[in-house]
Design a protein around this motif. Structure first.
Motif, short mmCIF file in Angstrom:
data_model
loop_
_atom_site.label_atom_id
_atom_site.label_comp_id
_atom_site.label_asym_id
_atom_site.label_seq_id
_atom_site.Cartn_x
_atom_site.Cartn_y
_atom_site.Cartn_z
N TYR A 133 47.58 34.44 37.66
CA TYR A 133 47.68 35.40 38.75
C TYR A 133 47.22 34.80 40.07
CZ TYR A 133 48.55 38.83 35.12
OH TYR A 133 49.10 39.51 34.07
N ASP A 134 48.14 34.76 41.04
CA ASP A 134 47.82 34.29 42.38
C ASP A 134 47.49 35.52 43.23
OD1 ASP A 134 48.55 31.42 42.06
OD2 ASP A 134 50.52 32.26 41.65
N ILE A 135 46.22 35.66 43.56
CA ILE A 135 45.75 36.84 44.29
C ILE A 135 46.08 36.68 45.77
CG2 ILE A 135 43.77 38.31 44.79
CD1 ILE A 135 42.44 37.11 42.28
N GLU A 136 46.75 37.68 46.30
CA GLU A 136 47.21 37.62 47.69
C GLU A 136 46.04 37.80 48.67
OE1 GLU A 136 49.79 40.92 47.61
OE2 GLU A 136 51.30 39.96 46.33
N VAL A 137 46.01 36.93 49.70
CA VAL A 137 45.04 37.07 50.78
C VAL A 137 45.77 37.75 51.94
CG1 VAL A 137 43.45 35.90 52.34
CG2 VAL A 137 43.84 34.98 50.05
N THR A 138 45.43 38.99 52.22
CA THR A 138 46.14 39.76 53.24
C THR A 138 45.49 39.58 54.62
OG1 THR A 138 44.76 41.72 52.90
CG2 THR A 138 46.73 41.49 51.51
N ASP A 139 46.27 39.93 55.64
CA ASP A 139 45.74 39.89 57.01
C ASP A 139 44.57 40.85 57.15
OD1 ASP A 139 47.63 38.03 57.74
OD2 ASP A 139 49.03 39.51 58.58
N GLU A 140 44.63 41.96 56.41
CA GLU A 140 43.54 42.94 56.47
C GLU A 140 42.23 42.33 55.95
OE1 GLU A 140 42.42 47.45 54.87
OE2 GLU A 140 44.21 46.43 54.13
N MET A 141 42.32 41.54 54.87
CA MET A 141 41.12 40.87 54.36
C MET A 141 40.53 39.93 55.40
SD MET A 141 42.28 39.77 50.52
CE MET A 141 42.80 40.97 49.30
N LYS A 294 39.98 30.46 48.26
CA LYS A 294 39.19 29.61 47.37
C LYS A 294 38.33 30.47 46.43
CE LYS A 294 35.93 25.73 47.35
NZ LYS A 294 35.09 24.83 48.18
N GLN A 295 37.78 31.55 46.97
CA GLN A 295 36.99 32.45 46.12
C GLN A 295 37.87 33.09 45.05
OE1 GLN A 295 34.46 35.25 48.37
NE2 GLN A 295 34.59 33.86 50.10
N PHE A 296 39.11 33.40 45.41
CA PHE A 296 40.03 34.03 44.47
C PHE A 296 40.46 33.08 43.35
CE2 PHE A 296 41.67 37.40 47.69
CZ PHE A 296 40.63 38.24 47.33
N VAL A 297 40.47 31.78 43.62
CA VAL A 297 40.89 30.80 42.59
C VAL A 297 39.97 30.90 41.37
CG1 VAL A 297 41.00 28.34 42.02
CG2 VAL A 297 42.03 29.18 44.14
N ALA A 298 38.68 31.05 41.62
CA ALA A 298 37.72 31.18 40.51
C ALA A 298 38.04 32.42 39.68
CB ALA A 298 36.30 31.25 41.04
N ASP A 299 38.42 33.51 40.34
CA ASP A 299 38.78 34.74 39.62
C ASP A 299 40.08 34.54 38.83
OD1 ASP A 299 36.61 36.07 40.74
OD2 ASP A 299 37.75 36.73 42.48
N SER A 300 41.05 33.86 39.45
CA SER A 300 42.32 33.60 38.77
C SER A 300 42.11 32.71 37.55
CB SER A 300 43.30 32.93 39.73
OG SER A 300 43.62 33.79 40.81
N THR A 435 52.63 25.76 30.50
CA THR A 435 53.53 26.28 31.53
C THR A 435 52.90 27.54 32.13
OG1 THR A 435 55.48 25.43 30.40
CG2 THR A 435 55.83 27.22 31.98
N LEU A 436 52.56 27.47 33.42
CA LEU A 436 51.94 28.60 34.08
C LEU A 436 53.01 29.59 34.56
CD1 LEU A 436 49.22 26.82 36.27
CD2 LEU A 436 48.95 27.85 34.01
N GLU A 437 52.86 30.81 34.14
CA GLU A 437 53.75 31.88 34.58
C GLU A 437 53.09 32.55 35.80
OE1 GLU A 437 56.70 33.35 32.18
OE2 GLU A 437 56.63 31.17 32.42
N HIS A 438 53.37 32.01 36.99
CA HIS A 438 52.71 32.50 38.21
C HIS A 438 53.14 33.92 38.52
CE1 HIS A 438 50.57 28.93 39.67
NE2 HIS A 438 51.52 28.25 39.06
N LYS A 439 52.14 34.75 38.85
CA LYS A 439 52.40 36.14 39.22
C LYS A 439 51.57 36.48 40.44
CE LYS A 439 53.48 37.64 34.50
NZ LYS A 439 53.20 38.61 33.42
N SER A 440 52.25 36.83 41.52
CA SER A 440 51.54 37.23 42.73
C SER A 440 51.04 38.66 42.55
CB SER A 440 52.49 37.15 43.93
OG SER A 440 51.79 37.42 45.12
N ILE A 441 49.80 38.91 42.97
CA ILE A 441 49.20 40.22 42.73
C ILE A 441 48.20 40.55 43.83
CG2 ILE A 441 47.32 39.28 41.31
CD1 ILE A 441 47.59 41.78 39.51
#
Length: 451
Positions: A133-141, A294-300, A435-441
């Motif tokens: 899971y690739d966690i999206e970094v939004t402009d709001e964040m 970078k913080q989200f990578v640890a969660d992913s 094989t990584l099944e990438h999913k944006s979330i």
């Protein structure tokens, strides 16, 4: 001394240890000499008690202690030298163990039940598909993080007209039914309020565009929905009395204070990322976005390990375990909780054990080792991550080192850090092999998966 291992089936064995007098006698004699040197008995000087009396008093206990020590050393040395893949601890055999009599026997035989790990192969390959899971970094964040930095460098200004979120200071006075100041009523000088926190919108609206020296009439009980803690804090009385105060109050505005965020300038750039690293707002926002990602990578990666576990457990399938023996081991380790606890938790423990064995094989296959530097660096990274949660990204190295040293003083902290090092290295090693099944979330949807 004779040690032998007899396989009962694929996952259990009987370990037999035979001890002769020659194996333990020297150790027993040495122990008795030590007793003699310390023994104090009436009629004898210290250290001069006859050995016959020492043997009579301590012989049996010395024999039992030294035999048990030797037995323990022998069992674990055999397991280690012969690389026996044991689960849990060896347990005394309940059926075939001969009686032991330290008063009459010189030769002893001990039998232990051994639970063996099942034989299987855990391997990963490109054929294994694992969600990532690739966690999206939004402009709001990014905006919120930048706002938090500017707020730290903000200031409080005195203003003339109230706006939402301003803080008021003034004279609070209780009124009677005719709207006059109540004689002997509650009065609070310098009463501080933030109307934006009121629960009732009509009461909140009374303060809209209020100016210094305005006198406003409102009802605190209605404004805060009768919350005794809020009322007690405002009226400076105890909660029980505050809950009964339902009259109107006048409030003369003496001061209006507004928080003004600091400017997004070079000073903030340097505070967050170090001197001269960032020089424009655009660069600053890009670095903030990078830090959040970078913080989200640890969660992913953490979620990846959970999903890898699921994939590998299904791939390996149900393993054979010596259930009756492992239940005995579990009961021995949880004697205070009883058999019911074992029955209720055994399946879950087997699931955890299966993953542990799979993980062991993956760690070995990828030659993963943990060095002291790895543990120290993980302690520092853990500390860095904690500071990052509060927006502190440019933490001085000496501060990280001090926090890390404190963590490394505790045994439980070290065990946790070692596990994290192993798992971090395992994720890094396995990700390129599957094989990584990438999913944006979104972050919100990602967090829901853990609810």
């Amino acid at each position: 001394m004779n040690v032998s291992l007899q396989n009962i089936d694929k996952v259990s064995a009987l370990l037999t240890v035979k001890l002769e007098k020659a194996d333990y006698q020297e150790k027993v004699d040495k122990a008795l000499k030590s007793f003699r040197q310390k023994a104090q008995m009436p009629g004898f000087r210290k250290g001069m008690v006859p050995m016959s009396l020492v043997k009579k008093m301590y012989g049996k206990s010395a024999l039992a202690e030294e035999v048990n020590k030797l037995l323990s050393e022998t069992v674990y040395k055999y397991i280690q030298d012969n690389k026996v893949n044991i689960l849990g601890e060896p347990l005394p055999n309940e059926d075939k163990q001969p009686a032991i009599d330290f008063d009459t026997q010189e030769e002893f035989e001990f039998l232990f039940d051994i639970a063996l790990a099942p034989e299987f192969k855990a391997e990963v390959s490109a054929a294994d598909k694992v969600d990532y899971y690739d966690i999206e970094v939004t402009d709001e964040m990014v905006d919120n993080q930048v706002k938090s930095y500017t707020q730290r460098n903000g200031k409080y200004d005195k203003v003339d007209v109230y706006a939402d979120n301003d803080m008021l200071k003034g004279l609070l006075a209780e009124l009677d039914e005719q709207g006059n100041t109540k004689e002997g009523g509650i009065q609070v000088e310098g009463a501080v309020m933030m109307p934006s926190y009121m629960k009732n919108d009509e009461q909140k609206a009374i303060f809209a565009n209020a100016k210094v020296n305005d006198v406003l009439v409102f009802n605190p009980h209605t404004a805060w929905d009768g919350n005794p803690a809020e009322l007690a804090s405002l009226l400076k009385i105890d909660k029980e009395a505050a809950a009964e105060v339902k009259s109107n109050f006048s409030y003369q505005v003496e001061e209006i204070t507004r928080f003004v965020p600091g400017d997004l300038n070079q000073e903030i750039f340097d505070q967050v990322f170090g001197e001269g690293v960032v020089k424009t707002e655009e660069e600053f926002r890009a670095k903030v976005k990078e830090a959040i990602a970078k913080q989200f990578v640890a969660d992913s990666d953490y979620k990846f390990l959970i999903d890898l576990r699921k994939v590998m457990m299904e791939k390996v399938g149900k393993l054979e375990f010596p259930d009756a023996l492992l239940k005995r081991v579990m009961l021995a380790n949880n004697a205070d909780k009883g058999e019911k606890f074992v029955e209720e938790n055994y399946d879950k423990s087997i699931e955890e054990l299966t993953w542990h064995l799979i993980k062991e094989q993956l760690v070995k296959a990828n030659d993963i080792k943990v060095e002291q530097d790895d543990i120290t660096n993980m302690a520092k990274e853990s500390t860095r991550a904690q500071f990052a949660m509060y927006g502190m990204l440019n933490v001085p190295e000496d501060l990280l080192n001090n926090y890390a040293k404190e963590m490394l003083k505790k045994k439980e902290s070290i065990e946790g850090l070692v596990n994290r090092v192993v798992e971090t290295k395992l994720v890094a090693a396995v990700k390129p092999q599957v094989t990584l099944e990438h999913k944006s979330i979104s972050a919100a949807d990602f967090n829901k998966m853990f609810e």
